[in-house]
Design a protein around this motif. Structure first.
Motif, PDB file in Angstrom:
ATOM      1  N   SER A 227       8.264  -3.188   8.954  1.00  0.00           N
ATOM      2  CA  SER A 227       7.103  -3.353   8.088  1.00  0.00           C
ATOM      3  C   SER A 227       6.652  -4.801   8.134  1.00  0.00           C
ATOM      4  O   SER A 227       7.493  -5.707   8.105  1.00  0.00           O
ATOM      5  CB  SER A 227       7.500  -2.963   6.661  1.00  0.00           C
TER       6      SER A 227
ATOM      7  N   TRP B 169       3.561  -5.924   6.143  1.00  0.00           N
ATOM      8  CA  TRP B 169       2.941  -6.284   4.864  1.00  0.00           C
ATOM      9  C   TRP B 169       3.494  -5.479   3.694  1.00  0.00           C
ATOM     10  O   TRP B 169       2.800  -5.223   2.715  1.00  0.00           O
ATOM     11  CB  TRP B 169       1.423  -6.117   4.960  1.00  0.00           C
ATOM     12  N   ARG B 170       4.727  -5.030   3.818  1.00  0.00           N
ATOM     13  CA  ARG B 170       5.468  -4.349   2.730  1.00  0.00           C
ATOM     14  C   ARG B 170       5.035  -2.909   2.483  1.00  0.00           C
ATOM     15  O   ARG B 170       5.693  -2.213   1.714  1.00  0.00           O
ATOM     16  CB  ARG B 170       5.344  -5.124   1.386  1.00  0.00           C
ATOM     17  N   HIS B 171       3.933  -2.440   3.096  1.00  0.00           N
ATOM     18  CA  HIS B 171       3.492  -1.092   2.731  1.00  0.00           C
ATOM     19  C   HIS B 171       4.549  -0.063   3.124  1.00  0.00           C
ATOM     20  O   HIS B 171       4.943   0.788   2.317  1.00  0.00           O
ATOM     21  CB  HIS B 171       2.152  -0.766   3.404  1.00  0.00           C
TER      22      HIS B 171
ATOM     23  N   ASP C 109       7.670  -0.626   1.039  1.00  0.00           N
ATOM     24  CA  ASP C 109       7.581  -0.028  -0.305  1.00  0.00           C
ATOM     25  C   ASP C 109       7.853   1.476  -0.243  1.00  0.00           C
ATOM     26  O   ASP C 109       8.497   2.045  -1.142  1.00  0.00           O
ATOM     27  CB  ASP C 109       6.199  -0.287  -0.921  1.00  0.00           C
TER      28      ASP C 109
ATOM     29  N   SER D 148       3.048   3.492   6.888  1.00  0.00           N
ATOM     30  CA  SER D 148       1.687   3.171   6.496  1.00  0.00           C
ATOM     31  C   SER D 148       0.854   2.869   7.737  1.00  0.00           C
ATOM     32  O   SER D 148       1.392   2.415   8.752  1.00  0.00           O
ATOM     33  CB  SER D 148       1.731   1.952   5.568  1.00  0.00           C
TER      34      SER D 148
ATOM     35  N   GLN E 145       0.815   7.027   5.072  1.00  0.00           N
ATOM     36  CA  GLN E 145       0.105   6.371   3.974  1.00  0.00           C
ATOM     37  C   GLN E 145      -0.998   5.481   4.547  1.00  0.00           C
ATOM     38  O   GLN E 145      -0.716   4.618   5.372  1.00  0.00           O
ATOM     39  CB  GLN E 145       1.113   5.503   3.189  1.00  0.00           C
TER      40      GLN E 145
ATOM     41  N   TYR F 250      -3.027   2.436   4.360  1.00  0.00           N
ATOM     42  CA  TYR F 250      -2.898   1.127   3.702  1.00  0.00           C
ATOM     43  C   TYR F 250      -1.823   1.153   2.592  1.00  0.00           C
ATOM     44  O   TYR F 250      -0.749   1.714   2.787  1.00  0.00           O
ATOM     45  CB  TYR F 250      -4.254   0.630   3.186  1.00  0.00           C
ATOM     46  N   THR F 251      -2.173   0.610   1.423  1.00  0.00           N
ATOM     47  CA  THR F 251      -1.155   0.340   0.397  1.00  0.00           C
ATOM     48  C   THR F 251      -0.835   1.588  -0.438  1.00  0.00           C
ATOM     49  O   THR F 251      -1.745   2.248  -0.940  1.00  0.00           O
ATOM     50  CB  THR F 251      -1.679  -0.742  -0.579  1.00  0.00           C
TER      51      THR F 251
ATOM     52  N   SER G  15      -0.181   3.563  -3.616  1.00  0.00           N
ATOM     53  CA  SER G  15      -0.439   3.335  -5.045  1.00  0.00           C
ATOM     54  C   SER G  15       0.826   3.675  -5.837  1.00  0.00           C
ATOM     55  O   SER G  15       1.796   4.229  -5.273  1.00  0.00           O
ATOM     56  CB  SER G  15      -1.575   4.258  -5.507  1.00  0.00           C
TER      57      SER G  15
END
Ligand code: FEO
Length: 401
Positions: A260, A262-264, A267, A343, A373, A375-376, A378
């Motif tokens: 990963s 950007w953490r997406h 997460d 993501s 997913q 992007y990010t 929720s």
């Protein structure tokens, strides 16, 4: 002066320590604290050496041999395995002891010729062939493709010692040569790590060879492998553990491996882990680029499920995750389930591709859901992943009952 270490009557360890080895077999198997290349010396009417060591350490091995036999000559050299960590010193050995008779399996003799370009008139041996050195009978047991075509073991029936070559090896580099100098847990963890990173693709052959050894009814007081400690106290536990490794016997554990930026995807991994952990199943979470591949393979060996996550990078799975999947494709995975996740942004998601590759490796998919997913994630997305993690935990626990 380097000395041999006696392991039993008339038998000596004449190997070497490679304390600084951090990359075993190139970069395929990172290790933490070095290893040993074990070679052995048997004193009898005829003197026999079993295996050599990496070429750069050969002077040390010769010094250890001379510490026992002085100016006497070696009569026999057994080449149990042609891989250079055990055969690299062979040419130097033959310069020192030109009249030593070399024994190898048929495949071993061929590989030696292709690696070292000189035919030493190898005596080719096969399973249950024997040589007599005076008081001792050395019986050979081939174990092809565990993990090269040529590996073989040597059993000394009068001493109940099995020189097992790579089998039952581990990376423990000390002068405390025996298993009982360490905890059982440490010895088996190190044996598992070695198995997972070197032998895992050959589980069916390992299972068959373990059955063969049982049928031979060998009395074994000592197993002396070519890396790490010598087994004399935990032999039963070792053989039992090896059968579990060979069948990839799973425990209630899930391994999550991801990459990963950007953490997406991270997460997502952590939400799945939360659900699995809260569901009462052990979970290990590894960002691939930050983790020793040896640790991941070792944890995977006895896991019940694997979750693999990747973002989408230029329309592809992250290259390190792709490499990890390539490695898995060689492992003949059994008894495990898996699922991809990740993501993505403006290109296609790669989750379906991960799932396809996991199935091709032999995993059964844990779910029909496509965990892709955009992007990010929720808070609702993360809660849904936690709930899925709980479901995975429940299905794993139910399977065990
Ligand atoms: Fe330790 Fe296959 O060599």
């Amino acid at each position: 002066m380097k000395q041999a270490i006696q392991i039993t009557e008339n038998m000596y360890w004449v190997g070497v320590h490679d304390f600084n080895c951090r990359h075993f077999h190139g970069n395929m198997f990172p290790i933490e604290d070095g290893t040993t290349y074990n070679a052995y010396l048997i004193i009898d009417k005829e003197i026999t050496v079993i295996d050599t060591v990496e070429a750069e350490f050969m002077d040390i091995m010769l010094e250890r041999i001379r510490s026992v036999i002085g100016k006497r000559k070696v009569d026999n050299i057994i080449i149990q395995h042609a891989e250079p960590d055990h055969s690299g010193g062979f040419l130097r050995f033959m310069q020192e002891y030109p009249n030593a008779v070399p024994y190898a399996s048929n495949a071993g003799a061929q590989i030696m010729l292709k690696q070292y370009f000189k035919d030493y008139a190898y005596h080719k041996v096969k399973t249950l062939d024997e040589i007599n050195t005076g008081s001792y009978t050395l019986t050979f047991i081939e174990m092809p493709l565990i993990h090269w075509p040529d590996n073989m073991m040597t059993y000394v029936k009068e001493a109940h010692v099995l020189f097992s070559n790579d089998a039952f090896g581990q990376h423990i580099a000390g002068y405390e040569l025996y298993d009982d100098k360490y905890t059982l847990n440490k010895c088996l963890e190190k044996a598992k790590e070695y198995y997972a990173n070197i032998v895992m693709p050959y589980g069916d052959r390992v299972k068959k060879k373990l059955q063969d050894i049982t049928e031979l009814n060998l009395e074994i007081d000592m197993i002396a492998p070519s890396h790490g400690i010598i087994w004399r106290t935990y032999i039963n536990e070792l053989l039992e553990a090896y059968m579990d490794y060979a069948t990839m016997k799973p425990e209630n554990k899930v391994v999550i491996v991801y990459e990963s930026i950007w953490r997406h995807t991270q997460d997502m991994a952590e939400a799945l882990a939360e659900g699995i952990g809260q569901g009462g199943v052990a979970v290990r979470v590894y960002k691939e680029s930050e983790t020793s591949s040896a640790l991941i393979m070792s944890e995977l060996l006895n896991a019940k499920a694997l979750l693999v996550g990747s973002g989408c990078y230029n329309n592809e799975i992250a290259s390190n995750i792709s490499g990890f999947l390539t490695k898995l494709s060689t492992c003949h995975i059994k008894n495990k389930k898996a699922l991809g996740f990740g993501s993505y942004g403006w290109f296609r998601n790669t989750t379906a591709q991960i799932n396809e590759r996991l199935q091709a490796c032999g995993f059964e998919l844990l779910s029909d859901q496509l965990l892709a997913q955009n992007y990010t994630p929720s808070q609702d997305d993360l809660s849904a992943l936690e709930a899925l993690g709980q479901e995975i935990a429940n299905s794993i626990k139910n399977e065990a009952e």
